[in-house]
Enzyme design. Structure first.
Site, short mmCIF file in Angstrom:
data_model
loop_
_atom_site.label_atom_id
_atom_site.label_comp_id
_atom_site.label_asym_id
_atom_site.label_seq_id
_atom_site.Cartn_x
_atom_site.Cartn_y
_atom_site.Cartn_z
N ASP A 78 46.84 128.96 -6.81
CA ASP A 78 45.65 129.40 -7.27
C ASP A 78 44.41 128.87 -6.39
O ASP A 78 44.53 127.66 -5.72
CB ASP A 78 45.28 129.10 -8.74
N ASP A 104 42.88 124.76 0.99
CA ASP A 104 43.19 124.32 -0.55
C ASP A 104 43.71 125.48 -1.03
O ASP A 104 43.31 126.15 -1.87
CB ASP A 104 42.02 123.81 -1.11
N GLU A 110 46.10 124.80 -10.69
CA GLU A 110 45.82 123.35 -10.43
C GLU A 110 44.36 123.25 -10.52
O GLU A 110 43.91 122.15 -10.87
CB GLU A 110 46.38 123.26 -9.00
N GLU A 130 48.52 119.15 -0.85
CA GLU A 130 46.94 119.36 -0.94
C GLU A 130 46.46 118.72 0.33
O GLU A 130 46.94 117.99 1.22
CB GLU A 130 46.65 118.27 -2.01
#
Ligand SMILES: [Zn+2]
Length: 383
Positions: free
Chosen positions: A73, A104, A138, A167
């Site tokens: 997401d 990201d 997340e 990440e």
């Protein structure tokens, strides 16, 4: 390599950016990963909780388990007209790929998949198991994502030994910072009660602003701890104060405030709450306090995972990474408590959540090589 040569991790990244997976919508991203992983012999399980699609994929039954983790997401694009190119149309410009999720963390996902493909092509029978834990929750509430998958694994006694989260951990250049933990985050919602009245007759009023002011000052002045080798000092910050009736001649009956504590592993949420209450209780103040714990702190101790990640980064970037616990919370807070060593290594985070989010193409290629090297160091050298 010329710009026109197809690079598998960049092709996959483009494919993922094209999917409008605004949290918690996965928009078919995990299906792309499942197709690639199934072809490599992974058993792929889709775990749906509420509106959230999660993927647990594993190849092999043996320990140790090296798990790559991340999320499909992305945060909303904001005003799309402000973007130089459409946020869900991957656009290459001057060696950077633009699009929502490029940093990201769809580049982390693309690098993981291609690194695993390359690693298994060269080493079809490694020691232990490879796994992926991917969520689409997340950036949102994070209640039906990694947390639930970890609970599912625990219920059937499935254990992760090492976890690499993709990440965006890097600050200036790829691999300059590797996260080995995160601070905890605890928020307080405060109400102070008083007695409203005429400002000219203070003896008949009880002003909650005056009651709270010295407590607030003390909360900011307290040295909670000095920090330690891996954690900066614990910090208290007030984020909101509301009071007043709007009239200049009335003292209010109530004050509402919000504050947040970012804290190290020297505290638990319980010890920290107790300390805050002690400070309030030492003052003459009528208050109510509600708490919200966003994440417990975690820290991965030096060991095989940190050694392997540090070595891979050093070999491929030329510099040893700084091991840090800075930044906000991450899903590592859910994976670490089950006993896994957790490290975050991903691209430069300067543009994340912003208009014109981007990632350096060469960094994605280098990140793929780093992930592959980590697998070599952990799953070929074990004795
Ligand atoms: Zn992220």
């Amino acid at each position: 390599m010329s710009a026109s040569t197809p690079v598998p991790e960049i092709e996959l990244l483009r494919d993922l950016i094209s999917r409008r997976s605004v949290t918690p919508d996965d928009a078919g991203c995990q299906q792309i990963l499942i197709e690639r992983l199934s072809a490599l012999g992974f058993e792929c399980e889709t775990l749906v909780f509420g509106a959230v699609t999660n993927l647990w994929a594993r190849r092999g039954k043996a320990s140790p388990v090296l798990c790559f983790a991340g999320h499909t997401d992305v945060v909303p694009p904001g005003n799309e007209a402000d973007w130089s190119s459409a946020p869900f149309t991957p656009t290459l410009k001057d060696g950077y790929l633009y699009g929502r999720g490029s940093a990201d963390m769809k580049s982390g996902l693309a690098a993981m998949i291609v690194a695993i493909e390359q690693f298994l092509a060269a080493n079809p029978d490694p020691v232990g198991s490879l796994a992926l834990l991917i969520t689409s929750d997340e950036e949102g509430r994070a209640r039906d994502g990694t947390l639930k998958v970890v609970e599912t694994l625990a219920a059937r006694d499935e254990h992760i030994d090492w976890c690499v989260l993709g990440e965006p951990s890097s600050q200036e250049s790829l691999g300059d910072i590797v996260r080995i933990g995160r601070r905890g985050s605890l928020s307080g919602m405060l109400t102070v009660n008083g007695i409203q009245g005429h400002v000219a007759y203070p003896q008949t009023t009880d002003n909650p602003i005056r009651r709270f002011a010295p407590v607030l000052a003390e909360l900011h002045e307290v040295v909670w701890d000095e920090g330690n080798e891996y954690f900066p000092p614990t910090s208290f910050q007030v984020v909101d104060v509301q009071s007043g009736t709007g009239a200049p001649n009335v003292t209010p009956a109530q004050l509402n405030a919000r504050f947040n504590l970012r804290y190290s592993t020297q505290w638990t949420d319980e010890t920290l709450k107790k300390r805050v209450h002690q400070i309030f209780d030492a003052h003459d103040i009528d208050y109510e306090l509600q708490w919200h714990l966003s994440g417990e702190p975690f820290l991965t101790q030096p060991g095989k995972l940190i050694d392997a990640v540090s070595q891979a980064v050093t070999e491929l970037s030329g510099n040893a990474p700084e091991l840090s616990t800075g930044g906000g919370t991450s899903d590592g807070r859910f994976i670490s408590p089950a006993g896994a060593e957790v490290v975050e290594l991903g691209p430069v985070n300067a543009s994340i959540h912003k208009i014109d989010e981007h990632v350096r193409v060469d960094d994605v290629i280098k990140l793929t090589a780093m992930y592959r090297r980590i697998m070599e160091l952990l799953l070929l050298d074990a004795d």
